[in-house]
Scaffold this active site. Structure first.
Site, PDB file in Angstrom:
ATOM      1  N   LYS A  48       0.827  -1.194   0.000  1.00 38.07           N
ATOM      2  CA  LYS A  48       0.000   0.000   0.000  1.00 38.07           C
ATOM      3  C   LYS A  48       0.873   1.261   0.000  1.00 38.07           C
ATOM      4  O   LYS A  48       0.432   2.338  -0.345  1.00 38.07           O
ATOM      5  CB  LYS A  48      -0.874   0.026   1.266  1.00 38.07           C
ATOM      6  CG  LYS A  48      -1.806  -1.125   1.433  1.00 38.07           C
ATOM      7  CD  LYS A  48      -2.593  -0.982   2.750  1.00 38.07           C
ATOM      8  CE  LYS A  48      -3.284  -2.265   3.110  1.00 38.07           C
ATOM      9  NZ  LYS A  48      -3.875  -2.167   4.480  1.00 38.07           N
ATOM     10  N   GLY A  49       2.121   1.114   0.417  1.00 38.68           N
ATOM     11  CA  GLY A  49       2.963   2.272   0.730  1.00 38.68           C
ATOM     12  C   GLY A  49       3.115   3.311  -0.360  1.00 38.68           C
ATOM     13  O   GLY A  49       3.288   4.489  -0.068  1.00 38.68           O
ATOM     14  N   ASP A 105       7.651   3.034  -2.453  1.00 38.94           N
ATOM     15  CA  ASP A 105       7.714   4.037  -1.389  1.00 38.94           C
ATOM     16  C   ASP A 105       9.140   4.150  -0.854  1.00 38.94           C
ATOM     17  O   ASP A 105       9.740   5.214  -0.848  1.00 38.94           O
ATOM     18  CB  ASP A 105       6.733   3.705  -0.249  1.00 38.94           C
ATOM     19  CG  ASP A 105       6.842   2.262   0.261  1.00 38.94           C
ATOM     20  OD1 ASP A 105       7.650   1.479  -0.281  1.00 38.94           O
ATOM     21  OD2 ASP A 105       6.120   1.917   1.214  1.00 38.94           O
ATOM     22  N   ASP A 108      14.679  -0.488   1.074  1.00 38.94           N
ATOM     23  CA  ASP A 108      15.538  -0.706   2.235  1.00 38.94           C
ATOM     24  C   ASP A 108      16.636  -1.685   1.827  1.00 38.94           C
ATOM     25  O   ASP A 108      17.675  -1.294   1.313  1.00 38.94           O
ATOM     26  CB  ASP A 108      14.684  -1.205   3.403  1.00 38.94           C
ATOM     27  CG  ASP A 108      15.487  -1.389   4.676  1.00 38.94           C
ATOM     28  OD1 ASP A 108      16.462  -0.645   4.866  1.00 38.94           O
ATOM     29  OD2 ASP A 108      15.164  -2.273   5.488  1.00 38.94           O
ATOM     30  N   PHE A 157      13.333   4.235  10.987  1.00 41.98           N
ATOM     31  CA  PHE A 157      12.093   3.731  10.400  1.00 41.98           C
ATOM     32  C   PHE A 157      11.122   4.906  10.320  1.00 41.98           C
ATOM     33  O   PHE A 157      10.958   5.659  11.277  1.00 41.98           O
ATOM     34  CB  PHE A 157      11.500   2.606  11.264  1.00 41.98           C
ATOM     35  CG  PHE A 157      10.416   1.840  10.571  1.00 41.98           C
ATOM     36  CD1 PHE A 157      10.725   0.755   9.753  1.00 41.98           C
ATOM     37  CD2 PHE A 157       9.079   2.203  10.716  1.00 41.98           C
ATOM     38  CE1 PHE A 157       9.720   0.050   9.094  1.00 41.98           C
ATOM     39  CE2 PHE A 157       8.070   1.499  10.056  1.00 41.98           C
ATOM     40  CZ  PHE A 157       8.393   0.423   9.248  1.00 41.98           C
ATOM     41  N   VAL A 158      10.514   5.097   9.154  1.00 42.76           N
ATOM     42  CA  VAL A 158       9.706   6.302   8.949  1.00 42.76           C
ATOM     43  C   VAL A 158       8.246   5.985   8.641  1.00 42.76           C
ATOM     44  O   VAL A 158       7.918   4.893   8.177  1.00 42.76           O
ATOM     45  CB  VAL A 158      10.291   7.173   7.817  1.00 42.76           C
ATOM     46  CG1 VAL A 158      11.653   7.719   8.201  1.00 42.76           C
ATOM     47  CG2 VAL A 158      10.359   6.402   6.493  1.00 42.76           C
ATOM     48  N   ARG A 170      -0.160   6.583   7.430  1.00 44.39           N
ATOM     49  CA  ARG A 170      -0.157   6.693   5.965  1.00 44.39           C
ATOM     50  C   ARG A 170      -0.629   8.056   5.468  1.00 44.39           C
ATOM     51  O   ARG A 170      -0.204   8.534   4.431  1.00 44.39           O
ATOM     52  CB  ARG A 170      -1.053   5.615   5.351  1.00 44.39           C
ATOM     53  CG  ARG A 170      -0.536   4.196   5.538  1.00 44.39           C
ATOM     54  CD  ARG A 170      -1.237   3.259   4.559  1.00 44.39           C
ATOM     55  NE  ARG A 170      -1.063   1.858   4.904  1.00 44.39           N
ATOM     56  CZ  ARG A 170       0.003   1.127   4.580  1.00 44.39           C
ATOM     57  NH1 ARG A 170       1.000   1.667   3.927  1.00 44.39           N
ATOM     58  NH2 ARG A 170       0.079  -0.139   4.928  1.00 44.39           N
TER      59      ARG A 170
HETATM   60  P1  5GP Z   1      13.121  -3.990   1.260  1.00 46.54           P
HETATM   61  O1  5GP Z   1      12.543  -5.186   0.575  1.00 46.54           O
HETATM   62  O2  5GP Z   1      13.810  -3.038   0.328  1.00 46.54           O
HETATM   63  O3  5GP Z   1      13.996  -4.376   2.417  1.00 46.54           O
HETATM   64  O4  5GP Z   1      11.915  -3.257   1.949  1.00 46.54           O
HETATM   65  C1  5GP Z   1      11.047  -2.458   1.238  1.00 46.54           C
HETATM   66  C2  5GP Z   1       9.698  -2.371   1.908  1.00 46.54           C
HETATM   67  O5  5GP Z   1       9.825  -2.402   3.324  1.00 46.54           O
HETATM   68  C3  5GP Z   1       9.030  -1.058   1.593  1.00 46.54           C
HETATM   69  O6  5GP Z   1       8.244  -1.129   0.422  1.00 46.54           O
HETATM   70  C4  5GP Z   1       8.215  -0.807   2.839  1.00 46.54           C
HETATM   71  O7  5GP Z   1       6.964  -1.448   2.722  1.00 46.54           O
HETATM   72  C5  5GP Z   1       8.979  -1.468   3.954  1.00 46.54           C
HETATM   73  N1  5GP Z   1       9.836  -0.519   4.686  1.00 46.54           N
HETATM   74  C6  5GP Z   1      11.180  -0.480   4.728  1.00 46.54           C
HETATM   75  N2  5GP Z   1      11.620   0.527   5.494  1.00 46.54           N
HETATM   76  C7  5GP Z   1      10.513   1.157   5.942  1.00 46.54           C
HETATM   77  C8  5GP Z   1      10.313   2.310   6.783  1.00 46.54           C
HETATM   78  O8  5GP Z   1      11.216   2.995   7.277  1.00 46.54           O
HETATM   79  N3  5GP Z   1       9.011   2.651   7.019  1.00 46.54           N
HETATM   80  C9  5GP Z   1       7.960   1.952   6.515  1.00 46.54           C
HETATM   81  N4  5GP Z   1       6.747   2.384   6.834  1.00 46.54           N
HETATM   82  N5  5GP Z   1       8.117   0.876   5.706  1.00 46.54           N
HETATM   83  C10 5GP Z   1       9.379   0.487   5.429  1.00 46.54           C
END
Ligand code: 5GP
Length: 180
Positions: A48-49, A105, A108, A157-158, A170
């Site tokens: 949803k982000g 969004d 990470d 974490f945001v 959101r």
């Molecule tokens: P990755 O697969 O790159 O490790 O993680 C990506 C997903 O993790 C993003 O699409 C998001 O949903 C979630 N995520 C990673 N860091 C954050 C953060 O700081 N805040 C939030 N709300 N979601 C995050």
């Protein structure tokens, strides 16, 4: 912290203001419009982000575009990655021969992104580029293939501007640090 206060939960410091985000999104839109002139790109938002970013981004692009969404699960309600990506909702239309812009969004570890890029390439997309509002510094194996980056972000974490913590935050118009 994080208690109810006038019906809104608390969050930490604001890292990106509404106007900072708006200005950056305007520039990204202009850049994408130049790069995709003469083509009909398909913007794929990751739910949803990415829903807020996607809505603002496509309106900043002075071109005809199409939009679609995918829903994935990798985090559940936790703030730590589970390392597992699952498709909860797939695209409506085939991406065969389409120029796809994947709208995320936040990147990470990049795990979600690599999974999606592979999925779209396997489905026969003509090209796949990534537009991420936020990229967390120093966490990816290789961030060089993320073509459009809104902002680089430190480890916090945001929440806000589409991003949540357990569904909270959101609809905040800015990006703020989440208080655990
Ligand atoms: P990755 O697969 O790159 O490790 O993680 C990506 C997903 O993790 C993003 O699409 C998001 O949903 C979630 N995520 C990673 N860091 C954050 C953060 O700081 N805040 C939030 N709300 N979601 C995050």
């Amino acid at each position: 912290m994080n208690e109810e206060r006038n019906g809104r939960r608390e969050h930490g410091p604001i890292l990106l203001s509404e106007s900072q985000i708006a200005e950056r999104v305007r520039l990204l839109g202009a850049e994408i419009a130049t790069d995709y002139a003469g083509r009909l790109p398909l913007f794929v938002g990751v739910l949803k982000g990415a829903f807020v970013f996607m809505a603002d981004l496509v309106r900043a692009i002075d071109l005809d575009v199409e939009v679609d969404f995918m829903a994935l699960s990798s985090y559940g309600r936790s703030t730590e990655t589970s390392g597992v990506v699952r498709i909860l909702m797939d695209l409506d239309e085939p991406v065969q021969d389409r120029h796809v812009v994947l709208v995320e969004d936040i990147v990470d570890t990049g795990l979600t992104l690599s999974y999606l890029e592979e999925h779209l390439a396997t489905a026969g997309a003509a090209s796949v580029e990534v537009c991420a509002l936020l990229v967390r510094e120093g966490r990816q194996h290789d961030a060089s293939h993320i073509k459009y980056v809104g902002f680089e972000l430190p480890p916090a974490f945001v929440v806000g501007y589409g991003l949540d913590a357990g569904e909270y935050g959101r609809n905040l118009p800015y990006v703020a640090e989440h208080i655990q």
